[in-house]
Design a protein around this motif. Structure first.
Motif, PDB file in Angstrom:
ATOM      1  N   GLY A 259       0.813  -1.201   0.000  1.00  0.00           N
ATOM      2  CA  GLY A 259       0.000   0.000   0.000  1.00  0.00           C
ATOM      3  C   GLY A 259       0.850   1.256   0.000  1.00  0.00           C
ATOM      4  O   GLY A 259       1.746   1.405   0.832  1.00  0.00           O
ATOM      5  N   GLY A 260       0.586   2.147  -0.932  1.00  0.00           N
ATOM      6  CA  GLY A 260       1.275   3.426  -0.961  1.00  0.00           C
ATOM      7  C   GLY A 260       2.551   3.407  -1.780  1.00  0.00           C
ATOM      8  O   GLY A 260       3.208   2.377  -1.935  1.00  0.00           O
ATOM      9  N   LEU A 261       2.922   4.575  -2.304  1.00  0.00           N
ATOM     10  CA  LEU A 261       4.071   4.670  -3.198  1.00  0.00           C
ATOM     11  C   LEU A 261       5.381   4.286  -2.525  1.00  0.00           C
ATOM     12  O   LEU A 261       6.285   3.764  -3.174  1.00  0.00           O
ATOM     13  N   TYR A 262       5.508   4.533  -1.228  1.00  0.00           N
ATOM     14  CA  TYR A 262       6.759   4.191  -0.559  1.00  0.00           C
ATOM     15  C   TYR A 262       7.046   2.695  -0.658  1.00  0.00           C
ATOM     16  O   TYR A 262       8.177   2.280  -0.929  1.00  0.00           O
ATOM     17  N   GLU A 263       6.033   1.880  -0.448  1.00  0.00           N
ATOM     18  CA  GLU A 263       6.238   0.437  -0.506  1.00  0.00           C
ATOM     19  C   GLU A 263       6.484  -0.037  -1.936  1.00  0.00           C
ATOM     20  O   GLU A 263       7.292  -0.934  -2.175  1.00  0.00           O
ATOM     21  N   TYR A 264       5.797   0.565  -2.902  1.00  0.00           N
ATOM     22  CA  TYR A 264       6.021   0.164  -4.294  1.00  0.00           C
ATOM     23  C   TYR A 264       7.381   0.627  -4.805  1.00  0.00           C
ATOM     24  O   TYR A 264       8.033  -0.075  -5.590  1.00  0.00           O
ATOM     25  N   LYS A 265       7.822   1.789  -4.346  1.00  0.00           N
ATOM     26  CA  LYS A 265       9.158   2.248  -4.702  1.00  0.00           C
ATOM     27  C   LYS A 265      10.207   1.269  -4.193  1.00  0.00           C
ATOM     28  O   LYS A 265      11.166   0.933  -4.901  1.00  0.00           O
ATOM     29  N   GLN A 266      10.016   0.780  -2.979  1.00  0.00           N
ATOM     30  CA  GLN A 266      10.942  -0.199  -2.406  1.00  0.00           C
ATOM     31  C   GLN A 266      10.881  -1.516  -3.172  1.00  0.00           C
ATOM     32  O   GLN A 266      11.913  -2.144  -3.435  1.00  0.00           O
ATOM     33  N   LEU A 267       9.670  -1.941  -3.555  1.00  0.00           N
ATOM     34  CA  LEU A 267       9.518  -3.178  -4.325  1.00  0.00           C
ATOM     35  C   LEU A 267      10.263  -3.082  -5.649  1.00  0.00           C
ATOM     36  O   LEU A 267      10.959  -4.025  -6.057  1.00  0.00           O
ATOM     37  N   ILE A 268      10.134  -1.953  -6.328  1.00  0.00           N
ATOM     38  CA  ILE A 268      10.799  -1.776  -7.612  1.00  0.00           C
ATOM     39  C   ILE A 268      12.312  -1.748  -7.439  1.00  0.00           C
ATOM     40  O   ILE A 268      13.059  -2.417  -8.172  1.00  0.00           O
ATOM     41  N   ARG A 290      -2.695   6.048  -9.669  1.00  0.00           N
ATOM     42  CA  ARG A 290      -2.409   6.892 -10.834  1.00  0.00           C
ATOM     43  C   ARG A 290      -0.942   7.323 -10.805  1.00  0.00           C
ATOM     44  O   ARG A 290      -0.258   7.325 -11.831  1.00  0.00           O
ATOM     45  N   ARG A 291      -0.448   7.700  -9.635  1.00  0.00           N
ATOM     46  CA  ARG A 291       0.967   8.064  -9.506  1.00  0.00           C
ATOM     47  C   ARG A 291       1.869   6.854  -9.745  1.00  0.00           C
ATOM     48  O   ARG A 291       2.959   6.971 -10.308  1.00  0.00           O
ATOM     49  N   LEU A 292       1.397   5.683  -9.282  1.00  0.00           N
ATOM     50  CA  LEU A 292       2.183   4.464  -9.440  1.00  0.00           C
ATOM     51  C   LEU A 292       2.373   4.118 -10.909  1.00  0.00           C
ATOM     52  O   LEU A 292       3.432   3.596 -11.296  1.00  0.00           O
ATOM     53  N   VAL A 293       1.372   4.382 -11.742  1.00  0.00           N
ATOM     54  CA  VAL A 293       1.500   4.115 -13.173  1.00  0.00           C
ATOM     55  C   VAL A 293       2.708   4.864 -13.729  1.00  0.00           C
ATOM     56  O   VAL A 293       3.526   4.299 -14.468  1.00  0.00           O
ATOM     57  N   ALA A 294       2.845   6.130 -13.379  1.00  0.00           N
ATOM     58  CA  ALA A 294       3.976   6.916 -13.859  1.00  0.00           C
ATOM     59  C   ALA A 294       5.291   6.355 -13.317  1.00  0.00           C
ATOM     60  O   ALA A 294       6.287   6.250 -14.053  1.00  0.00           O
ATOM     61  N   MET A 295       5.317   5.993 -12.033  1.00  0.00           N
ATOM     62  CA  MET A 295       6.529   5.446 -11.434  1.00  0.00           C
ATOM     63  C   MET A 295       6.944   4.150 -12.129  1.00  0.00           C
ATOM     64  O   MET A 295       8.127   3.938 -12.434  1.00  0.00           O
ATOM     65  N   ALA A 296       5.974   3.277 -12.381  1.00  0.00           N
ATOM     66  CA  ALA A 296       6.273   1.996 -13.017  1.00  0.00           C
ATOM     67  C   ALA A 296       6.774   2.191 -14.444  1.00  0.00           C
ATOM     68  O   ALA A 296       7.735   1.535 -14.878  1.00  0.00           O
ATOM     69  N   ALA A 299      10.293   3.213 -14.492  1.00  0.00           N
ATOM     70  CA  ALA A 299      11.207   2.142 -14.084  1.00  0.00           C
ATOM     71  C   ALA A 299      11.218   0.983 -15.073  1.00  0.00           C
ATOM     72  O   ALA A 299      11.953   0.007 -14.868  1.00  0.00           O
ATOM     73  N   GLY A 300      10.417   1.078 -16.122  1.00  0.00           N
ATOM     74  CA  GLY A 300      10.364  -0.003 -17.105  1.00  0.00           C
ATOM     75  C   GLY A 300       9.626  -1.232 -16.620  1.00  0.00           C
ATOM     76  O   GLY A 300       9.884  -2.346 -17.077  1.00  0.00           O
ATOM     77  N   LYS A 301       8.672  -1.033 -15.701  1.00  0.00           N
ATOM     78  CA  LYS A 301       7.885  -2.137 -15.167  1.00  0.00           C
ATOM     79  C   LYS A 301       6.466  -2.107 -15.741  1.00  0.00           C
ATOM     80  O   LYS A 301       5.996  -1.086 -16.237  1.00  0.00           O
ATOM     81  N   LEU A 302       5.785  -3.237 -15.653  1.00  0.00           N
ATOM     82  CA  LEU A 302       4.414  -3.364 -16.124  1.00  0.00           C
ATOM     83  C   LEU A 302       3.467  -3.402 -14.929  1.00  0.00           C
ATOM     84  O   LEU A 302       3.855  -3.797 -13.828  1.00  0.00           O
ATOM     85  N   ILE A 303       2.214  -2.999 -15.149  1.00  0.00           N
ATOM     86  CA  ILE A 303       1.211  -3.036 -14.087  1.00  0.00           C
ATOM     87  C   ILE A 303       0.022  -3.870 -14.541  1.00  0.00           C
ATOM     88  O   ILE A 303      -0.536  -3.644 -15.612  1.00  0.00           O
ATOM     89  N   LEU A 320      -8.224   2.318 -14.401  1.00  0.00           N
ATOM     90  CA  LEU A 320      -6.779   2.461 -14.233  1.00  0.00           C
ATOM     91  C   LEU A 320      -6.050   1.848 -15.423  1.00  0.00           C
ATOM     92  O   LEU A 320      -5.082   2.418 -15.941  1.00  0.00           O
ATOM     93  N   ASN A 321      -6.516   0.693 -15.879  1.00  0.00           N
ATOM     94  CA  ASN A 321      -5.923   0.063 -17.060  1.00  0.00           C
ATOM     95  C   ASN A 321      -6.078   0.947 -18.290  1.00  0.00           C
ATOM     96  O   ASN A 321      -5.159   1.066 -19.106  1.00  0.00           O
ATOM     97  N   ALA A 322      -7.256   1.563 -18.441  1.00  0.00           N
ATOM     98  CA  ALA A 322      -7.490   2.437 -19.588  1.00  0.00           C
ATOM     99  C   ALA A 322      -6.575   3.653 -19.560  1.00  0.00           C
ATOM    100  O   ALA A 322      -6.205   4.192 -20.614  1.00  0.00           O
ATOM    101  N   TYR A 323      -6.200   4.079 -18.360  1.00  0.00           N
ATOM    102  CA  TYR A 323      -5.292   5.215 -18.204  1.00  0.00           C
ATOM    103  C   TYR A 323      -3.866   4.856 -18.604  1.00  0.00           C
ATOM    104  O   TYR A 323      -3.109   5.703 -19.097  1.00  0.00           O
ATOM    105  N   GLN A 324      -3.485   3.585 -18.407  1.00  0.00           N
ATOM    106  CA  GLN A 324      -2.137   3.165 -18.764  1.00  0.00           C
ATOM    107  C   GLN A 324      -1.915   3.231 -20.276  1.00  0.00           C
ATOM    108  O   GLN A 324      -2.835   3.039 -21.060  1.00  0.00           O
ATOM    109  N   LYS A 325      -0.672   3.453 -20.664  1.00  0.00           N
ATOM    110  CA  LYS A 325      -0.356   3.428 -22.090  1.00  0.00           C
ATOM    111  C   LYS A 325      -0.306   2.007 -22.633  1.00  0.00           C
ATOM    112  O   LYS A 325      -0.710   1.747 -23.772  1.00  0.00           O
ATOM    113  N   HIS A 326       0.192   1.079 -21.823  1.00  0.00           N
ATOM    114  CA  HIS A 326       0.378  -0.284 -22.316  1.00  0.00           C
ATOM    115  C   HIS A 326      -0.152  -1.309 -21.306  1.00  0.00           C
ATOM    116  O   HIS A 326       0.622  -2.050 -20.692  1.00  0.00           O
TER     117      HIS A 326
END
Length: 385
Positions: A259-268, A290-296, A299-303, A320-326
């Motif tokens: 939960g939250g960008l801090y944990e996802y940043k650490q995961l990446i 929405r912020r996580l999409v940009a972070m991923a 970082a070259g990661k997929l969501i 959220l998927n529709a917002y993603q580019k890929h």
């Protein structure tokens, strides 16, 4: 426009979670939480939350202990303008400092945040994806999300079932494989034999503490063209994930428990996995994911969003998927339970090519079936100040 109240309904399924040998499909969570956020203009936003409903209720309705530092989330929400979603999110986070602002607190925040985005879309006459900033896609490829069967023949039968329903991708998780991860290879081999080459297959829930065992099993799964392996290790084992991801060719996925960008940043940074799986109703709502999409993307990661409750969460994940580019996939729960497809007036469905349309109506684009919600509600609360 101001938020005037938060309504909570705890629903109980007549079924326990699991996969009985004689069942046609898996049975979902025992409980569900429906959240309604109302405004002084009569617009109501809805959400569900894939967390423990009774805990969520306490976090939202708790009395004030320390102002803006340790109090129920209601104090940060009621009276606010829903269009100031970022301000509300920040205030909810601050209100949870002492009782623990991550984990369960972010889950409760997530449900409120989703409902606020539903309000924003309805007030603007636009789908949530548009309000997020982009509706880049009109439909997303769905995968049937179910539990492992216990035998190779039962796996083949399940593949035949989902293919007949129109799916072109499926994910099997937990069940027999959680009991003994070493069973995964034979079960996936049977699924691939029945599916042929025209079906994407994903694996979930081995969940072993043994990194070397996970590496060996995932390498064996490579020959069956598995698209990704989800959470083969415990979510906190970031060093183990790095070793696993760097040792195999199959994509490794993780993230539904975070939960939250801090944990996802650490995961990446530390886990270096390939696919991030935020659950919008646990990861911080649409504001944070929405912020996580940009972070991923950076970082070259997929969501691939995790979504294993009702069509309300599925709808939020589709936006959220529709917002993603890929985008890759939309998880589409196949649970045989009324708390899955029955809670909205018009359940989401696959098209003839195995895709699900992103709802086009204002807000989330789905409306509650109030009769179904009343039928299964065992505890309800309306929160005001």
């Amino acid at each position: 426009m101001k938020i005037t109240s938060i309504e909570l309904a705890i629903l109980e399924s007549p079924y326990d979670y699991g996969m009985a040998d004689d069942a046609s499909d898996s049975r979902g969570p025992k409980y569900a939480l429906i959240v309604k956020v109302s405004t002084d203009e009569g617009i109501v936003g809805i959400a569900d939350c894939d967390s423990h409903p009774h805990v969520m209720k306490a976090l939202i309705d708790a009395p004030r202990y320390l102002k803006s530092f340790s109090e129920g989330l209601k104090y940060a929400v009621i009276g606010e303008n829903p269009f100031e979603y970022d301000k509300i999110w920040t205030n909810m986070y601050a209100s949870s400092y002492y009782q623990g602002r991550r984990g369960a607190a972010i889950h409760a925040m997530s449900a409120i945040d989703i409902a606020i985005w539903d309000i924003i879309g309805k007030a603007s006459g636009q789908p949530v994806g548009v309000m997020l900033g982009a509706r880049n896609h009109e439909r997303i490829k769905a995968y049937a999300s179910t539990l492992f069967r216990r035998t190779p023949e039962a796996m083949k039968e399940a593949v035949r079932k989902y293919r007949a329903l129109g799916y072109r991708a499926m994910k099997f998780g937990w069940g027999a494989v959680a009991e003994d991860p070493r069973r995964v290879v034979a079960l996936v081999a049977a699924a691939r034999e029945e599916a042929g080459d025209g079906m994407d297959i994903m694996v979930d829930g081995m969940w072993t503490p043994d990194v070397k065992l996970a590496i060996r099993l995932v390498k064996e799964l490579e020959q069956y063209g598995v698209f990704f392996v989800e959470e083969p290790l415990h979510a906190d084992n970031l060093e183990g994930y790095r070793k696993l991801a760097n040792a195999v060719d199959v994509r490794i996925a993780c993230g539904e428990q975070l939960g939250g960008l801090y944990e996802y940043k650490q995961l990446i940074a530390e886990g270096d996995i390939d696919i991030i799986q935020p659950d919008v109703s646990r990861a911080g709502g649409l504001t944070e994911t929405r912020r996580l999409v940009a972070m991923a993307e950076q970082a070259g990661k997929l969501i691939v969003p995790h979504a294993w409750t009702s069509d309300i969460l599925t709808a939020a994940s589709l936006h959220l998927n529709a917002y993603q580019k890929h985008p890759l996939f939309q998880e589409f729960c196949t649970n045989d339970t009324p708390l899955s497809r029955d809670l909205v007036a018009e359940p989401l469905k696959l098209d003839g090519e195995g895709y699900v349309a992103v709802p086009a109506g204002p807000g989330l684009g789905v409306e509650l079936d109030d009769e179904a919600v009343r039928k299964y509600t065992v505890d309800a609360l309306k929160v005001t100040l």
